[in-house]
Scaffold this motif. Structure first.
Motif, PDB file in Angstrom:
ATOM      1  N   GLN A 231      -2.620  27.016   2.555  1.00 24.90           N
ATOM      2  CA  GLN A 231      -3.252  27.321   1.263  1.00 24.90           C
ATOM      3  C   GLN A 231      -4.302  26.271   0.942  1.00 24.90           C
ATOM      4  N   SER A 232      -5.480  26.714   0.494  1.00 22.65           N
ATOM      5  CA  SER A 232      -6.581  25.761   0.333  1.00 22.65           C
ATOM      6  C   SER A 232      -6.259  24.679  -0.697  1.00 22.65           C
ATOM      7  N   ASP A 233      -5.373  24.992  -1.666  1.00 23.82           N
ATOM      8  CA  ASP A 233      -5.049  23.969  -2.668  1.00 23.82           C
ATOM      9  C   ASP A 233      -3.737  23.243  -2.339  1.00 23.82           C
ATOM     10  N   ALA A 234      -3.312  23.349  -1.078  1.00 20.72           N
ATOM     11  CA  ALA A 234      -1.991  22.831  -0.678  1.00 20.72           C
ATOM     12  C   ALA A 234      -1.719  21.407  -1.191  1.00 20.72           C
ATOM     13  N   PHE A 235      -2.680  20.527  -1.007  1.00 20.09           N
ATOM     14  CA  PHE A 235      -2.423  19.110  -1.321  1.00 20.09           C
ATOM     15  C   PHE A 235      -3.026  18.672  -2.653  1.00 20.09           C
ATOM     16  N   GLU A 236      -3.615  19.640  -3.385  1.00 20.91           N
ATOM     17  CA  GLU A 236      -4.309  19.283  -4.622  1.00 20.91           C
ATOM     18  C   GLU A 236      -3.391  18.597  -5.636  1.00 20.91           C
TER      19      GLU A 236
ATOM     20  N   LYS B 201      -3.707  14.978  -7.289  1.00 21.30           N
ATOM     21  CA  LYS B 201      -3.899  14.828  -8.741  1.00 21.30           C
ATOM     22  C   LYS B 201      -2.883  13.844  -9.296  1.00 21.30           C
ATOM     23  N   LYS B 202      -1.691  13.895  -8.738  1.00 20.78           N
ATOM     24  CA  LYS B 202      -0.616  13.037  -9.252  1.00 20.78           C
ATOM     25  C   LYS B 202      -0.703  11.611  -8.707  1.00 20.78           C
ATOM     26  N   HIS B 203      -0.949  11.481  -7.395  1.00 17.62           N
ATOM     27  CA  HIS B 203      -0.831  10.156  -6.759  1.00 17.62           C
ATOM     28  C   HIS B 203      -2.135   9.648  -6.153  1.00 17.62           C
ATOM     29  N   GLY B 204      -3.180  10.456  -6.242  1.00 19.71           N
ATOM     30  CA  GLY B 204      -4.394  10.191  -5.476  1.00 19.71           C
ATOM     31  C   GLY B 204      -4.918   8.767  -5.543  1.00 19.71           C
ATOM     32  N   ARG B 205      -4.923   8.191  -6.730  1.00 21.30           N
ATOM     33  CA  ARG B 205      -5.570   6.881  -6.865  1.00 21.30           C
ATOM     34  C   ARG B 205      -4.828   5.781  -6.124  1.00 21.30           C
TER      35      ARG B 205
ATOM     36  N   GLY C 125       0.832  -1.206   0.000  1.00 24.20           N
ATOM     37  CA  GLY C 125       0.000   0.000   0.000  1.00 24.20           C
ATOM     38  C   GLY C 125       0.865   1.252   0.000  1.00 24.20           C
ATOM     39  N   THR C 126       0.296   2.341  -0.481  1.00 25.81           N
ATOM     40  CA  THR C 126       1.030   3.602  -0.537  1.00 25.81           C
ATOM     41  C   THR C 126       0.547   4.516   0.583  1.00 25.81           C
ATOM     42  N   VAL C 127       1.501   5.153   1.242  1.00 25.45           N
ATOM     43  CA  VAL C 127       1.189   6.007   2.384  1.00 25.45           C
ATOM     44  C   VAL C 127       1.637   7.442   2.084  1.00 25.45           C
ATOM     45  N   LEU C 128       0.735   8.389   2.284  1.00 22.20           N
ATOM     46  CA  LEU C 128       1.100   9.800   2.155  1.00 22.20           C
ATOM     47  C   LEU C 128       1.428  10.338   3.548  1.00 22.20           C
ATOM     48  N   VAL C 129       2.600  10.933   3.698  1.00 23.77           N
ATOM     49  CA  VAL C 129       3.006  11.527   4.979  1.00 23.77           C
ATOM     50  C   VAL C 129       3.236  13.015   4.758  1.00 23.77           C
ATOM     51  N   SER C 130       2.424  13.865   5.368  1.00 25.07           N
ATOM     52  CA  SER C 130       2.673  15.305   5.239  1.00 25.07           C
ATOM     53  C   SER C 130       3.726  15.722   6.259  1.00 25.07           C
ATOM     54  N   GLY C 131       4.517  16.728   5.896  1.00 30.52           N
ATOM     55  CA  GLY C 131       5.551  17.205   6.826  1.00 30.52           C
ATOM     56  C   GLY C 131       6.658  16.194   7.035  1.00 30.52           C
ATOM     57  N   ALA C 132       7.049  15.496   5.967  1.00 26.00           N
ATOM     58  CA  ALA C 132       7.974  14.357   6.079  1.00 26.00           C
ATOM     59  C   ALA C 132       9.325  14.716   6.681  1.00 26.00           C
ATOM     60  N   SER C 133       9.707  15.986   6.617  1.00 31.96           N
ATOM     61  CA  SER C 133      11.028  16.368   7.135  1.00 31.96           C
ATOM     62  C   SER C 133      11.018  16.652   8.633  1.00 31.96           C
ATOM     63  N   GLY C 134       9.860  16.549   9.278  1.00 28.48           N
ATOM     64  CA  GLY C 134       9.767  16.868  10.702  1.00 28.48           C
ATOM     65  C   GLY C 134      10.458  15.833  11.581  1.00 28.48           C
ATOM     66  N   PHE C 135      10.727  16.221  12.808  1.00 27.59           N
ATOM     67  CA  PHE C 135      11.390  15.338  13.788  1.00 27.59           C
ATOM     68  C   PHE C 135      10.655  13.997  13.930  1.00 27.59           C
ATOM     69  N   ILE C 136       9.350  14.068  14.174  1.00 33.37           N
ATOM     70  CA  ILE C 136       8.588  12.824  14.356  1.00 33.37           C
ATOM     71  C   ILE C 136       8.398  12.115  13.016  1.00 33.37           C
ATOM     72  N   ALA C 137       8.072  12.892  11.981  1.00 37.48           N
ATOM     73  CA  ALA C 137       7.748  12.292  10.679  1.00 37.48           C
ATOM     74  C   ALA C 137       8.913  11.484  10.113  1.00 37.48           C
TER      75      ALA C 137
ATOM     76  N   ILE D 240      -8.529  14.653   0.111  1.00 38.12           N
ATOM     77  CA  ILE D 240      -8.844  13.216   0.108  1.00 38.12           C
ATOM     78  C   ILE D 240     -10.268  13.025  -0.412  1.00 38.12           C
ATOM     79  N   LYS D 241     -11.182  13.831   0.103  1.00 39.02           N
ATOM     80  CA  LYS D 241     -12.584  13.692  -0.289  1.00 39.02           C
ATOM     81  C   LYS D 241     -12.750  13.939  -1.796  1.00 39.02           C
ATOM     82  N   ARG D 242     -12.053  14.949  -2.291  1.00 43.52           N
ATOM     83  CA  ARG D 242     -12.191  15.329  -3.699  1.00 43.52           C
ATOM     84  C   ARG D 242     -11.601  14.280  -4.635  1.00 43.52           C
ATOM     85  N   HIS D 243     -10.468  13.706  -4.239  1.00 42.32           N
ATOM     86  CA  HIS D 243      -9.720  12.883  -5.206  1.00 42.32           C
ATOM     87  C   HIS D 243      -9.649  11.406  -4.835  1.00 42.32           C
TER      88      HIS D 243
END
Ligand code: NDP
Length: 342
Positions: A60-65, A69-73, A1-13, A111-114
């Motif tokens: 930004q409202s389109d931050a993750f758009e 679009k690229k990896h959503g599926r 499975g593919t996992v999206l991690v936001s803020g990947a450069s953070g201490f915990i991430a 997530i909901k949109r795509h």
């Protein structure tokens, strides 16, 4: 499975990404800049399962758009860890409240949109600050649990960075649970939050030990660099280890018994004295260099004030958390090693 991690450069991430790659997940991480992207690619030795996308500002409202679009599926799991964690600002809305709240909403809306029918689990990195009302923290009759909510409001939290940060995590977490309720039937995913107390432990990569560390580890870094004759602030709080927090994030999307839960990951109460005791005992090279304080008296502080009871979470997770001694030792050892003092 593919996992999206936001803020990947953070201490915990970084610890989460490392664990995901070890378990052979394909990871899509978001970072804020090209420089961070190149640095992470190098640090993870160009691991072919790690893909990095640039998201400069989660407000930004389109931050993750574009990511969706690229990896959503192909994304099955989303771990939303990015959120500002620092106290040093007076622009509470712009720097803390809005990115925490809008960042979470933007992720869930994308997530909901795509990927409404393909993302199965979402983990939001919340915090113990979402359950702790600061004004009650010194009340010995108060017990915070998985059911508690920080009572701060949008207006009354804007008095200092600490209050605003605490509340930012509450607003973000509430928005996530509300989103799931409001969109029942329109989204497939199940939500889990991970609510850690102050997170100590080593940086995933030694090279990331710098003069100043991330907000939580800086507490230990600061004590290691406190002159022997300095007067100690009477700071105390609750803490846990980054490796346990990363593991909790794994369980939060892998296990059935974590669905819909707030996982409160905290190990122990501690005060500055407890940390000094561990540092002075484990690292003789610090004796006479950092304060001794009043050895063995830490429990005078830690026995007072409110309690956090996370026995529900401990039962769900079913693994032993690393001790305060181990987490402080490992954090300090990495710093001293970097400074050629180990
Ligand atoms: P870090 O500061 O190391 O990580 C925060 C991450 O979020 C960084 O990657 C940061 O990017 C990113 N970020 C912050 N603001 C924005 C923004 N506006 N747009 C895009 N990205 C942003 O801290 P931690 O690893 O400690 O924190 C990770 C999560 O854990 C946060 O949600 C925090 O609230 C939570 N948490 C942390 C605790 C702790 O004690 N460490 C305790 C409880 C919860 P960059 O560094 O490039 O700015």
């Amino acid at each position: 499975g593919t996992v999206l991690v936001s803020g990947a450069s953070g201490f915990i991430a970084l610890h989460i990404v490392s664990e995901l790659l070890k378990q052979n997940y394909k990871v899509i991480g978001t970072v804020r800049s090209h420089e961070k992207k190149e640095k992470l690619r190098r640090q993870f030795q160009h691991n072919p399962n790690l893909f990095l996308e640039i998201v400069p500002d989660i407000s930004q409202s389109d931050a993750f758009e574009s990511v969706f679009k690229k990896h959503g599926r192909e994304i099955r799991y989303v771990l939303h860890t990015s959120s500002p964690f620092y106290y040093d600002t007076t622009e509470y809305e712009k720097d803390l409240l809005i990115p925490a709240l809008e960042g979470t909403k933007n992720m869930l809306n994308s997530i909901k949109r795509h990927a409404a029918d393909t993302v199965e689990r979402v983990v939001v990195t919340s915090s113990c600050t979402a359950l702790i009302t600061l004004a009650k923290a010194s009340d010995p009759n108060v017990v915070f649990t998985e059911e508690s909510w920080n009572e701060a409001t949008w207006d009354n939290c804007q008095i200092d960075g600490v209050n605003a940060y605490f509340a930012s995590k509450k607003f973000a977490e509430v928005a996530a649970w509300d989103f799931v309720k409001e969109n029942a039937g329109h989204i497939k995913f199940k939500l889990t939050t991970v609510n850690p107390s102050l997170v100590f432990g080593p940086q995933l990569f030694d090279e990331d030990v710098r003069e100043h560390l991330n907000t939580s580890c800086e507490i230990i870094n600061d004590l290691i660099h406190t002159p022997v004759d300095a007067t100690l602030a009477d700071f105390h709080s609750i803490c846990t280890d980054v490796r346990d927090v990363a593991k909790a994030h794994m369980y939060a999307f892998q296990k059935e018994n974590t669905v819909g839960k707030r996982l409160v990951v905290t190990t122990a109460k501690f005060g500055n004295q407890d940390i000094l005791d561990i540092l002075n005992k484990d690292f003789p090279q610090l004796n006479g260099v950092i304060p001794l304080g009043k050895p063995g008296t830490g429990d005078q502080v830690t026995n007072s004030g409110a309690t956090t009871d996370n026995s529900v979470t401990r039962k769900i997770l079913g693994f032993e958390f690393k001790s305060l001694c181990e987490t402080v030792h490992d954090t300090a050892a990495q710093i001293l090693k970097k400074e050629n003092r180990l």
